[in-house]
Design a protein around this motif. Structure first.
Motif, PDB file in Angstrom:
ATOM      1  N   ASP A 156      41.047  29.075  49.280  1.00  0.00           N
ATOM      2  CA  ASP A 156      40.871  30.522  49.161  1.00  0.00           C
ATOM      3  C   ASP A 156      41.607  31.070  47.955  1.00  0.00           C
ATOM      4  O   ASP A 156      41.236  32.126  47.422  1.00  0.00           O
ATOM      5  CB  ASP A 156      41.395  31.222  50.416  1.00  0.00           C
ATOM      6  N   ILE A 157      42.657  30.384  47.534  1.00  0.00           N
ATOM      7  CA  ILE A 157      43.457  30.871  46.415  1.00  0.00           C
ATOM      8  C   ILE A 157      42.619  30.894  45.142  1.00  0.00           C
ATOM      9  O   ILE A 157      42.608  31.881  44.399  1.00  0.00           O
ATOM     10  CB  ILE A 157      44.718  29.998  46.241  1.00  0.00           C
ATOM     11  N   THR A 158      41.871  29.819  44.900  1.00  0.00           N
ATOM     12  CA  THR A 158      41.000  29.768  43.725  1.00  0.00           C
ATOM     13  C   THR A 158      39.909  30.828  43.805  1.00  0.00           C
ATOM     14  O   THR A 158      39.587  31.483  42.807  1.00  0.00           O
ATOM     15  CB  THR A 158      40.373  28.376  43.583  1.00  0.00           C
ATOM     16  N   VAL A 159      39.340  31.011  45.004  1.00  0.00           N
ATOM     17  CA  VAL A 159      38.302  32.024  45.191  1.00  0.00           C
ATOM     18  C   VAL A 159      38.853  33.406  44.874  1.00  0.00           C
ATOM     19  O   VAL A 159      38.242  34.183  44.138  1.00  0.00           O
ATOM     20  CB  VAL A 159      37.752  31.988  46.634  1.00  0.00           C
ATOM     21  N   ALA A 160      40.040  33.726  45.414  1.00  0.00           N
ATOM     22  CA  ALA A 160      40.641  35.045  45.206  1.00  0.00           C
ATOM     23  C   ALA A 160      40.970  35.283  43.732  1.00  0.00           C
ATOM     24  O   ALA A 160      40.721  36.368  43.193  1.00  0.00           O
ATOM     25  CB  ALA A 160      41.895  35.179  46.062  1.00  0.00           C
ATOM     26  N   LEU A 161      41.519  34.256  43.071  1.00  0.00           N
ATOM     27  CA  LEU A 161      41.865  34.410  41.658  1.00  0.00           C
ATOM     28  C   LEU A 161      40.624  34.583  40.791  1.00  0.00           C
ATOM     29  O   LEU A 161      40.610  35.360  39.845  1.00  0.00           O
ATOM     30  CB  LEU A 161      42.679  33.203  41.185  1.00  0.00           C
ATOM     31  N   SER A 162      39.563  33.861  41.130  1.00  0.00           N
ATOM     32  CA  SER A 162      38.341  33.924  40.325  1.00  0.00           C
ATOM     33  C   SER A 162      37.634  35.271  40.454  1.00  0.00           C
ATOM     34  O   SER A 162      36.827  35.644  39.607  1.00  0.00           O
ATOM     35  CB  SER A 162      37.384  32.799  40.717  1.00  0.00           C
ATOM     36  N   ARG A 163      37.939  36.027  41.526  1.00  0.00           N
ATOM     37  CA  ARG A 163      37.292  37.324  41.746  1.00  0.00           C
ATOM     38  C   ARG A 163      38.026  38.462  41.043  1.00  0.00           C
ATOM     39  O   ARG A 163      37.552  39.594  41.046  1.00  0.00           O
ATOM     40  CB  ARG A 163      37.214  37.628  43.246  1.00  0.00           C
ATOM     41  N   GLY A 164      39.164  38.174  40.444  1.00  0.00           N
ATOM     42  CA  GLY A 164      39.928  39.216  39.768  1.00  0.00           C
ATOM     43  C   GLY A 164      39.248  39.709  38.506  1.00  0.00           C
ATOM     44  O   GLY A 164      38.500  38.974  37.845  1.00  0.00           O
ATOM     45  N   ASN A 165      39.503  40.970  38.150  1.00  0.00           N
ATOM     46  CA  ASN A 165      38.921  41.543  36.939  1.00  0.00           C
ATOM     47  C   ASN A 165      39.739  41.216  35.695  1.00  0.00           C
ATOM     48  O   ASN A 165      39.279  41.371  34.578  1.00  0.00           O
ATOM     49  CB  ASN A 165      38.799  43.063  37.084  1.00  0.00           C
ATOM     50  N   ASP A 166      40.998  40.829  35.885  1.00  0.00           N
ATOM     51  CA  ASP A 166      41.838  40.407  34.772  1.00  0.00           C
ATOM     52  C   ASP A 166      42.690  39.245  35.259  1.00  0.00           C
ATOM     53  O   ASP A 166      42.350  38.612  36.251  1.00  0.00           O
ATOM     54  CB  ASP A 166      42.699  41.570  34.255  1.00  0.00           C
ATOM     55  N   ASP A 167      43.778  38.954  34.577  1.00  0.00           N
ATOM     56  CA  ASP A 167      44.597  37.819  34.987  1.00  0.00           C
ATOM     57  C   ASP A 167      45.905  38.257  35.633  1.00  0.00           C
ATOM     58  O   ASP A 167      46.879  37.513  35.666  1.00  0.00           O
ATOM     59  CB  ASP A 167      44.874  36.891  33.796  1.00  0.00           C
ATOM     60  N   ARG A 168      45.931  39.484  36.181  1.00  0.00           N
ATOM     61  CA  ARG A 168      47.111  39.963  36.900  1.00  0.00           C
ATOM     62  C   ARG A 168      46.727  40.339  38.331  1.00  0.00           C
ATOM     63  O   ARG A 168      45.701  40.979  38.551  1.00  0.00           O
ATOM     64  CB  ARG A 168      47.748  41.157  36.182  1.00  0.00           C
ATOM     65  N   TYR A 169      47.561  39.927  39.285  1.00  0.00           N
ATOM     66  CA  TYR A 169      47.214  40.050  40.695  1.00  0.00           C
ATOM     67  C   TYR A 169      48.405  40.561  41.498  1.00  0.00           C
ATOM     68  O   TYR A 169      49.562  40.288  41.167  1.00  0.00           O
ATOM     69  CB  TYR A 169      46.782  38.692  41.261  1.00  0.00           C
ATOM     70  N   ASP A 170      48.096  41.283  42.582  1.00  0.00           N
ATOM     71  CA  ASP A 170      49.104  41.634  43.581  1.00  0.00           C
ATOM     72  C   ASP A 170      49.079  40.544  44.645  1.00  0.00           C
ATOM     73  O   ASP A 170      48.072  40.387  45.361  1.00  0.00           O
ATOM     74  CB  ASP A 170      48.797  42.994  44.202  1.00  0.00           C
ATOM     75  N   ILE A 171      50.158  39.793  44.736  1.00  0.00           N
ATOM     76  CA  ILE A 171      50.197  38.613  45.604  1.00  0.00           C
ATOM     77  C   ILE A 171      51.242  38.811  46.697  1.00  0.00           C
ATOM     78  O   ILE A 171      52.421  39.063  46.397  1.00  0.00           O
ATOM     79  CB  ILE A 171      50.515  37.342  44.794  1.00  0.00           C
ATOM     80  N   LYS A 172      50.811  38.715  47.943  1.00  0.00           N
ATOM     81  CA  LYS A 172      51.736  38.794  49.077  1.00  0.00           C
ATOM     82  C   LYS A 172      52.152  37.373  49.462  1.00  0.00           C
ATOM     83  O   LYS A 172      51.303  36.501  49.634  1.00  0.00           O
ATOM     84  CB  LYS A 172      51.074  39.484  50.269  1.00  0.00           C
ATOM     85  N   VAL A 173      53.464  37.152  49.558  1.00  0.00           N
ATOM     86  CA  VAL A 173      53.979  35.817  49.860  1.00  0.00           C
ATOM     87  C   VAL A 173      54.996  35.893  50.993  1.00  0.00           C
ATOM     88  O   VAL A 173      55.572  36.960  51.266  1.00  0.00           O
ATOM     89  CB  VAL A 173      54.645  35.161  48.622  1.00  0.00           C
ATOM     90  N   ARG A 174      55.206  34.767  51.640  1.00  0.00           N
ATOM     91  CA  ARG A 174      56.312  34.616  52.580  1.00  0.00           C
ATOM     92  C   ARG A 174      57.373  33.764  51.898  1.00  0.00           C
ATOM     93  O   ARG A 174      57.102  32.639  51.478  1.00  0.00           O
ATOM     94  CB  ARG A 174      55.875  33.953  53.877  1.00  0.00           C
ATOM     95  N   ARG A 175      58.576  34.330  51.765  1.00  0.00           N
ATOM     96  CA  ARG A 175      59.654  33.638  51.072  1.00  0.00           C
ATOM     97  C   ARG A 175      60.941  33.761  51.904  1.00  0.00           C
ATOM     98  O   ARG A 175      61.415  34.871  52.146  1.00  0.00           O
ATOM     99  CB  ARG A 175      59.872  34.236  49.685  1.00  0.00           C
ATOM    100  N   GLY A 176      61.461  32.609  52.352  1.00  0.00           N
ATOM    101  CA  GLY A 176      62.702  32.619  53.116  1.00  0.00           C
ATOM    102  C   GLY A 176      62.638  33.454  54.372  1.00  0.00           C
ATOM    103  O   GLY A 176      63.597  34.134  54.725  1.00  0.00           O
ATOM    104  N   GLY A 177      61.485  33.461  55.034  1.00  0.00           N
ATOM    105  CA  GLY A 177      61.337  34.222  56.269  1.00  0.00           C
ATOM    106  C   GLY A 177      60.978  35.680  56.062  1.00  0.00           C
ATOM    107  O   GLY A 177      60.769  36.407  57.036  1.00  0.00           O
ATOM    108  N   GLN A 178      60.892  36.128  54.821  1.00  0.00           N
ATOM    109  CA  GLN A 178      60.523  37.506  54.519  1.00  0.00           C
ATOM    110  C   GLN A 178      59.152  37.568  53.862  1.00  0.00           C
ATOM    111  O   GLN A 178      58.740  36.640  53.163  1.00  0.00           O
ATOM    112  CB  GLN A 178      61.554  38.147  53.579  1.00  0.00           C
ATOM    113  N   THR A 179      58.444  38.677  54.094  1.00  0.00           N
ATOM    114  CA  THR A 179      57.156  38.914  53.445  1.00  0.00           C
ATOM    115  C   THR A 179      57.371  39.846  52.266  1.00  0.00           C
ATOM    116  O   THR A 179      57.909  40.945  52.418  1.00  0.00           O
ATOM    117  CB  THR A 179      56.150  39.532  54.431  1.00  0.00           C
ATOM    118  N   LEU A 180      56.959  39.409  51.085  1.00  0.00           N
ATOM    119  CA  LEU A 180      57.151  40.166  49.854  1.00  0.00           C
ATOM    120  C   LEU A 180      55.811  40.421  49.181  1.00  0.00           C
ATOM    121  O   LEU A 180      54.909  39.578  49.230  1.00  0.00           O
ATOM    122  CB  LEU A 180      58.058  39.403  48.879  1.00  0.00           C
ATOM    123  N   LEU A 181      55.685  41.588  48.560  1.00  0.00           N
ATOM    124  CA  LEU A 181      54.506  41.890  47.759  1.00  0.00           C
ATOM    125  C   LEU A 181      54.909  41.834  46.294  1.00  0.00           C
ATOM    126  O   LEU A 181      55.708  42.657  45.820  1.00  0.00           O
ATOM    127  CB  LEU A 181      53.932  43.265  48.094  1.00  0.00           C
TER     128      LEU A 181
END
Length: 342
Positions: A156-181
């Protein structure tokens, strides 16, 4: 493309139609509704045999099929007619075709995932040297969504990146037990240091682990869900104008794609069959005249109004929808043939 792969593609596509119609047939018999005819294929019958009250036909053209029920398109006083069944049973019969396509697609994906030994995670192992977003994305981050597109599988990561209009994205991640945008993360598709002539990549490397039975089941369900999600996304792109009607494919185009994937590998062919099966299920449930979803919509209206819609008017609406659908099929078939010749 060989004759063998074309034949295999035609048979594969034909089997999906049979599965769909078999769903209607099984649900009809379960509900006590009489099935007058069951066709495999379309056109003139080359073989027919009556078993019980149903005449089974094998037709000359390998595309299509039909489950013809008593009282399906007209009022009938015959015992066991479709129009005399209650609304829940009629809804079950209509929805059963799409349901069978969903089940068939999931089973094929399960079969394809059964022999795999490892699976890729959504968790970053590392980034390539020179990766533009290295200051924001870190090893150990689990990617949850990209520009709002929920990430279920690594693919899904490749699909999501390929659908972007440019090369900058808002990415939500889980890091060290926390959810970050992480906002405006640069993830360009590019060549990386040490491999200037190699394949262009996004520069993200992900963890893998040995596949358990639970992994295979989970990945199969997620893959089937993704296939359905991609259909909805494509419909949204069509409505918004992001893609044109000229990019649609009909049976000719689908058969061509199946033949191409059959040449690549049998697993690729099966996965494409699964995708098309789930695609058929989703498309048939759209609330449009002449489709199963349109018929379900009339049953819903009946339940709301507590009386059935006049069969004559419902028939006119479905006939109009069918005429438009046939016109669209002719158009996309012409486009398919033009692309093949080109």
């Amino acid at each position: 493309m060989t004759i063998a792969t074309v034949i295999l593609a035609i048979l594969g596509f034909g089997c999906l139609i049979i599965v769909h119609e078999a769903g209607h047939f099984a649900a009809a018999r379960f509900s006590g509704v009489r099935v007058n005819e069951f066709w495999i294929g379309m056109g003139p019958a080359i073989f027919k045999k009556k078993i019980g009250e149903t005449e089974f036909k094998l037709c000359a053209l390998p595309f299509g099929g039909a489950c013809v029920m008593e009282g399906e398109d007209e009022d009938s006083d015959t015992e066991g007619s479709f129009n005399r069944a209650d609304a829940p049973h009629r809804a079950l019969i209509i929805a059963a075709g799409a349901l069978m396509n969903f089940i068939a697609g999931l089973l094929i994906v399960l079969f394809c995932y059964a022999p795999i030994q490892t699976v890729a995670e959504n968790t970053l192992e590392s980034t390539e040297a020179g990766f533009a977003g290295a200051e924001q994305l870190k090893a150990g981050d689990t990617i949850l969504s990209i520009d709002g597109y929920r990430i279920l599988l690594n693919t899904d990561i490749t699909v999501a990146l390929s659908r972007g209009n440019d090369d900058r994205y808002d990415i939500k991640v889980r890091r060290g037990g926390q959810t970050l945008l992480l906002e405006e993360v640069p993830v360009p598709l590019t060549h990386f240091e040490g491999d200037p002539e190699g394949e262009m990549r996004y520069g993200l490397n992900f963890r893998t682990h040995d596949a358990t039975i639970f992994d295979k089941l989970k990945y199969s369900v997620y893959t089937a869900f993704n296939y359905a999600r991609l259909v909805w996304i494509s419909l949204g792109d069509l409505i918004s104008g992001a893609v044109g009607v000229d990019q649609l494919s009909g049976p000719v185009g689908v058969t061509d794609v199946l033949a191409e994937t059959a040449q690549a590998s049998f697993r690729s062919f099966l996965m494409m069959i699964a995708f098309i099966s789930i695609n058929l299920g989703v498309m048939n449930l759209l609330p449009l005249p002449a489709l199963d979803g349109g018929r379900l919509l009339f049953i819903l209206i009946e339940l709301i109004l507590r009386r059935p819609v006049n069969k004559k008017y419902e028939g006119y609406i479905h006939a109009g929808g069918l005429a438009l659908l046939m016109a669209l099929m002719l158009y996309v078939t012409f486009q398919d043939i033009t692309r093949l010749i080109g």
